[in-house]
Design a protein around this motif. Structure first.
Motif, PDB file in Angstrom:
ATOM      1  N   CYS A 269       0.837  -1.189   0.000  1.00 46.50           N
ATOM      2  CA  CYS A 269       0.000   0.000   0.000  1.00 46.50           C
ATOM      3  C   CYS A 269       0.874   1.242   0.000  1.00 46.50           C
ATOM      4  O   CYS A 269       1.998   1.214   0.493  1.00 46.50           O
ATOM      5  CB  CYS A 269      -0.892  -0.004   1.242  1.00 46.50           C
ATOM      6  SG  CYS A 269      -2.117   1.322   1.198  1.00 46.50           S
TER       7      CYS A 269
ATOM      8  N   PHE B 168      -0.202   3.957   1.506  1.00 44.04           N
ATOM      9  CA  PHE B 168      -0.526   4.611   2.771  1.00 44.04           C
ATOM     10  C   PHE B 168      -0.113   3.689   3.916  1.00 44.04           C
ATOM     11  O   PHE B 168       0.183   2.510   3.689  1.00 44.04           O
ATOM     12  CB  PHE B 168      -2.036   4.874   2.896  1.00 44.04           C
ATOM     13  CG  PHE B 168      -2.614   5.917   1.970  1.00 44.04           C
ATOM     14  CD1 PHE B 168      -1.856   6.548   0.996  1.00 44.04           C
ATOM     15  CD2 PHE B 168      -3.963   6.273   2.084  1.00 44.04           C
ATOM     16  CE1 PHE B 168      -2.421   7.493   0.148  1.00 44.04           C
ATOM     17  CE2 PHE B 168      -4.522   7.216   1.243  1.00 44.04           C
ATOM     18  CZ  PHE B 168      -3.756   7.826   0.274  1.00 44.04           C
ATOM     19  N   ARG B 169      -0.130   4.220   5.110  1.00 41.89           N
ATOM     20  CA  ARG B 169       0.163   3.421   6.304  1.00 41.89           C
ATOM     21  C   ARG B 169      -0.861   3.796   7.383  1.00 41.89           C
ATOM     22  O   ARG B 169      -0.480   4.314   8.439  1.00 41.89           O
ATOM     23  CB  ARG B 169       1.582   3.721   6.829  1.00 41.89           C
ATOM     24  CG  ARG B 169       2.715   3.227   5.967  1.00 41.89           C
ATOM     25  CD  ARG B 169       2.831   1.703   6.005  1.00 41.89           C
ATOM     26  NE  ARG B 169       3.943   1.222   5.192  1.00 41.89           N
ATOM     27  CZ  ARG B 169       3.898   1.073   3.866  1.00 41.89           C
ATOM     28  NH1 ARG B 169       2.798   1.367   3.189  1.00 41.89           N
ATOM     29  NH2 ARG B 169       4.953   0.603   3.223  1.00 41.89           N
ATOM     30  N   CYS B 170      -2.132   3.566   7.107  1.00 44.81           N
ATOM     31  CA  CYS B 170      -3.165   3.981   8.062  1.00 44.81           C
ATOM     32  C   CYS B 170      -2.890   3.363   9.436  1.00 44.81           C
ATOM     33  O   CYS B 170      -2.561   2.173   9.532  1.00 44.81           O
ATOM     34  CB  CYS B 170      -4.539   3.565   7.573  1.00 44.81           C
ATOM     35  SG  CYS B 170      -4.905   4.270   5.963  1.00 44.81           S
TER      36      CYS B 170
ATOM     37  N   TYR C   3      -4.609   2.378  11.930  1.00 43.99           N
ATOM     38  CA  TYR C   3      -5.401   1.248  12.433  1.00 43.99           C
ATOM     39  C   TYR C   3      -5.188  -0.012  11.589  1.00 43.99           C
ATOM     40  O   TYR C   3      -5.713  -1.073  11.889  1.00 43.99           O
ATOM     41  CB  TYR C   3      -6.905   1.595  12.466  1.00 43.99           C
ATOM     42  CG  TYR C   3      -7.386   2.268  11.199  1.00 43.99           C
ATOM     43  CD1 TYR C   3      -7.557   1.554  10.032  1.00 43.99           C
ATOM     44  CD2 TYR C   3      -7.640   3.642  11.179  1.00 43.99           C
ATOM     45  CE1 TYR C   3      -7.955   2.162   8.868  1.00 43.99           C
ATOM     46  CE2 TYR C   3      -8.058   4.268  10.014  1.00 43.99           C
ATOM     47  CZ  TYR C   3      -8.211   3.527   8.872  1.00 43.99           C
ATOM     48  OH  TYR C   3      -8.600   4.133   7.716  1.00 43.99           O
ATOM     49  N   CYS C   4      -4.435   0.114  10.504  1.00 45.59           N
ATOM     50  CA  CYS C   4      -4.295  -0.992   9.554  1.00 45.59           C
ATOM     51  C   CYS C   4      -2.887  -1.576   9.535  1.00 45.59           C
ATOM     52  O   CYS C   4      -2.721  -2.794   9.500  1.00 45.59           O
ATOM     53  CB  CYS C   4      -4.668  -0.502   8.161  1.00 45.59           C
ATOM     54  SG  CYS C   4      -4.588  -1.762   6.875  1.00 45.59           S
ATOM     55  N   MET C   5      -1.877  -0.716   9.543  1.00 46.12           N
ATOM     56  CA  MET C   5      -0.496  -1.190   9.388  1.00 46.12           C
ATOM     57  C   MET C   5       0.418  -0.445  10.351  1.00 46.12           C
ATOM     58  O   MET C   5       0.133   0.681  10.729  1.00 46.12           O
ATOM     59  CB  MET C   5       0.026  -0.864   7.982  1.00 46.12           C
ATOM     60  CG  MET C   5      -0.660  -1.580   6.874  1.00 46.12           C
ATOM     61  SD  MET C   5       0.188  -1.208   5.332  1.00 46.12           S
ATOM     62  CE  MET C   5      -0.898  -2.038   4.181  1.00 46.12           C
TER      63      MET C   5
ATOM     64  N   GLY D 270      -4.425  -4.532   0.987  1.00 50.27           N
ATOM     65  CA  GLY D 270      -3.537  -3.550   0.415  1.00 50.27           C
ATOM     66  C   GLY D 270      -4.277  -2.573  -0.490  1.00 50.27           C
ATOM     67  O   GLY D 270      -5.483  -2.507  -0.484  1.00 50.27           O
ATOM     68  N   GLU D 271      -3.497  -1.829  -1.241  1.00 51.57           N
ATOM     69  CA  GLU D 271      -4.131  -0.914  -2.179  1.00 51.57           C
ATOM     70  C   GLU D 271      -4.125  -1.570  -3.565  1.00 51.57           C
ATOM     71  O   GLU D 271      -3.056  -1.705  -4.181  1.00 51.57           O
ATOM     72  CB  GLU D 271      -3.398   0.440  -2.168  1.00 51.57           C
ATOM     73  CG  GLU D 271      -3.885   1.413  -3.220  1.00 51.57           C
ATOM     74  CD  GLU D 271      -5.404   1.535  -3.291  1.00 51.57           C
ATOM     75  OE1 GLU D 271      -6.061   1.583  -2.246  1.00 51.57           O
ATOM     76  OE2 GLU D 271      -5.934   1.562  -4.412  1.00 51.57           O
TER      77      GLU D 271
ATOM     78  N   ASN E 227      -8.070   3.280  -1.609  1.00 52.48           N
ATOM     79  CA  ASN E 227      -7.832   4.494  -0.830  1.00 52.48           C
ATOM     80  C   ASN E 227      -7.920   5.736  -1.724  1.00 52.48           C
ATOM     81  O   ASN E 227      -7.801   6.853  -1.241  1.00 52.48           O
ATOM     82  CB  ASN E 227      -6.490   4.423  -0.086  1.00 52.48           C
ATOM     83  CG  ASN E 227      -5.282   4.395  -1.026  1.00 52.48           C
ATOM     84  OD1 ASN E 227      -5.357   4.810  -2.173  1.00 52.48           O
ATOM     85  ND2 ASN E 227      -4.159   3.902  -0.516  1.00 52.48           N
TER      86      ASN E 227
ATOM     87  N   SER F 227      -4.894  -5.783   5.514  1.00 50.37           N
ATOM     88  CA  SER F 227      -4.309  -5.642   4.185  1.00 50.37           C
ATOM     89  C   SER F 227      -3.941  -7.000   3.596  1.00 50.37           C
ATOM     90  O   SER F 227      -3.750  -7.133   2.404  1.00 50.37           O
ATOM     91  CB  SER F 227      -3.061  -4.763   4.262  1.00 50.37           C
ATOM     92  OG  SER F 227      -2.194  -5.243   5.268  1.00 50.37           O
TER      93      SER F 227
HETATM   94 FE1  SF4 Z   1      -4.933   2.348   4.686  1.00 52.48          FE
HETATM   95 FE2  SF4 Z   1      -6.150   0.681   2.947  1.00 52.48          FE
HETATM   96 FE3  SF4 Z   1      -3.528   0.987   2.932  1.00 52.48          FE
HETATM   97 FE4  SF4 Z   1      -4.677  -0.253   4.985  1.00 52.48          FE
HETATM   98  S1  SF4 Z   1      -4.631  -0.979   2.917  1.00 52.48           S
HETATM   99  S2  SF4 Z   1      -3.005   1.252   5.053  1.00 52.48           S
HETATM  100  S3  SF4 Z   1      -6.582   0.900   5.116  1.00 52.48           S
HETATM  101  S4  SF4 Z   1      -5.049   2.592   2.515  1.00 52.48           S
END
Ligand code: SF4
Ligand code: SAM
Length: 335
Positions: free
Chosen positions: A24, A26-28, A30-32, A70-71, A102, A331
């Protein structure tokens, strides 16, 4: 041989969610964790394997396919996969091809997605505040996502916004998010934060904002009409009488939705998870990879997995400890 997939509790499996990458951009929080380790490439299903996997499921009666990660849009050449799946839309076997994203790459890919037959997508967005967006996604930038949403709408794709309800983070944005979605003619769904994977220092109980409370706050300003609509998943919908817009609540932790569950998930490595809240899984990559010219072993493995689909999940926050904590990340399985 191609009889539809029915599990031991007489639930027909017609909905497949497929994670096409664990990576991904991003590194949200709550997710990673920020320093996630990703899988070696050879572990992932190739695009050809993904096509064969999904096509086999479509052959077994799956009518709805959701691509996630993942993305999903950071997977290289992923448009080839979407273009391939459009043949099942054209034949009528597949009713819907969709994705959860995302939004970061949508500005680039929206026209191609629309051309492949994608009519609706879910875009995850928890806040409309640029600084808060950077804080929650760590690596994401809000203007890029907003541009992506514009591009999707321009391409004729219907956008639903998914927002994770986070205590002390976006509580104050409930009404701004609802108003913004109304202005842009987008549905909005709130998701309760779930105990998935090791995410570093964040304390999940601190993040937990019950959708029961969120709903009560929403009802202070709007009249909520419960809708009968069910998607076979954990979402429940209301209509706001004053605006006519639809708002959804995904509450896997506080509600039991398992009896109508119609879905299974495939990870990017080809494992099938029969229930998001259980560790039960089966490997489909071996029967797929070991028999490149014969789908029969894969079909058999799928049937065996469906025959083992559990009745329900084990998440429970009620005792104020994380019972049912899942060791894998969203993810990996795909949200
Ligand atoms: Fe954020 Fe989605 Fe990436 Fe998880 S998989 S870090 S929720 S954008
Ligand atoms: N990267 C894409 C995205 O963010 O939309 C697709 C994958 S992401 C794992 C799918 C969804 O899961 C997103 O809406 C995300 O907000 C949600 N999600 C991730 N971790 C979660 C958690 N711990 N609890 C609840 N939802 C979560």
């Amino acid at each position: 041989m191609n009889a539809p997939l029915i599990d031991p509790f007489q639930r027909a499996i017609t909905y497949l969610r497929v994670s096409v990458t664990d990576r991904c951009d991003f590194r949200c929080v709550y997710c990673m964790s920020e320093n996630m380790t990703f899988l070696p490439k050879k572990e992932l299903l190739t695009l050809e394997e993904l096509d064969r996997m999904c096509s086999t499921f479509v052959g077994l009666g799956v009518e709805k396919l959701r691509i996630t990660g993942g993305e999903p849009l950071v997977r290289r050449d992923i448009m080839t996969f979407f273009q391939g799946m459009s043949r099942h839309l054209n034949s009528g076997a597949l009713k819907e091809l969709t994705l959860t994203t995302n939004g970061s790459q949508l500005a680039r890919f929206a026209p191609d997605l629309a051309a492949a037959g994608v009519r609706r997508i879910n875009v995850s967005l928890d806040t409309l505040d640029e600084a808060k967006f950077a804080e929650i996604t760590r690596w994401g930038r809000l203007p890029q996502v907003l541009k992506g949403i514009d591009a999707a709408q321009k391409a004729g794709i219907r956008v639903k916004i998914n927002a994770v309800a986070l205590k002390g983070f976006n509580e104050d944005e409930l009404f701004p998010l609802v108003d913004w979605c109304h202005e842009r003619d987008m549905d909005l769904t709130f998701i309760e934060v779930m105990p998935m994977g090791d995410i570093g220092n964040e304390n999940r109980l601190d993040q937990y904002w019950s959708l029961k409370d969120l709903r009560a706050t929403l009802a202070e300003r709007f009249t909520l009409i419960d809708l009968a609509e069910r998607t076979g998943g954990p979402a429940r919908y209301v209509q706001l009488q004053e605006t006519g817009q639809k708002v959804g609540f995904i509450t896997p932790l506080t509600h039991n939705f398992c009896e109508s569950c119609n879905r299974v998930r495939i990870t990017c490595t080809g494992e099938i998870y029969m229930c998001l809240g259980q560790e039960d899984m089966a490997d489909l990559r071996a029967p797929l990879r070991d028999h490149p010219d014969d789908d029969a072993p894969l079909r058999e493995a799928i049937r065996a997995a469906i025959a083992a689909k559990p009745k329900g999940h084990d998440f429970d926050y009620s005792r104020q400890k994380l019972d049912g904590q899942m060791s894998r990340h969203m993810s990996h399985t795909g949200g």
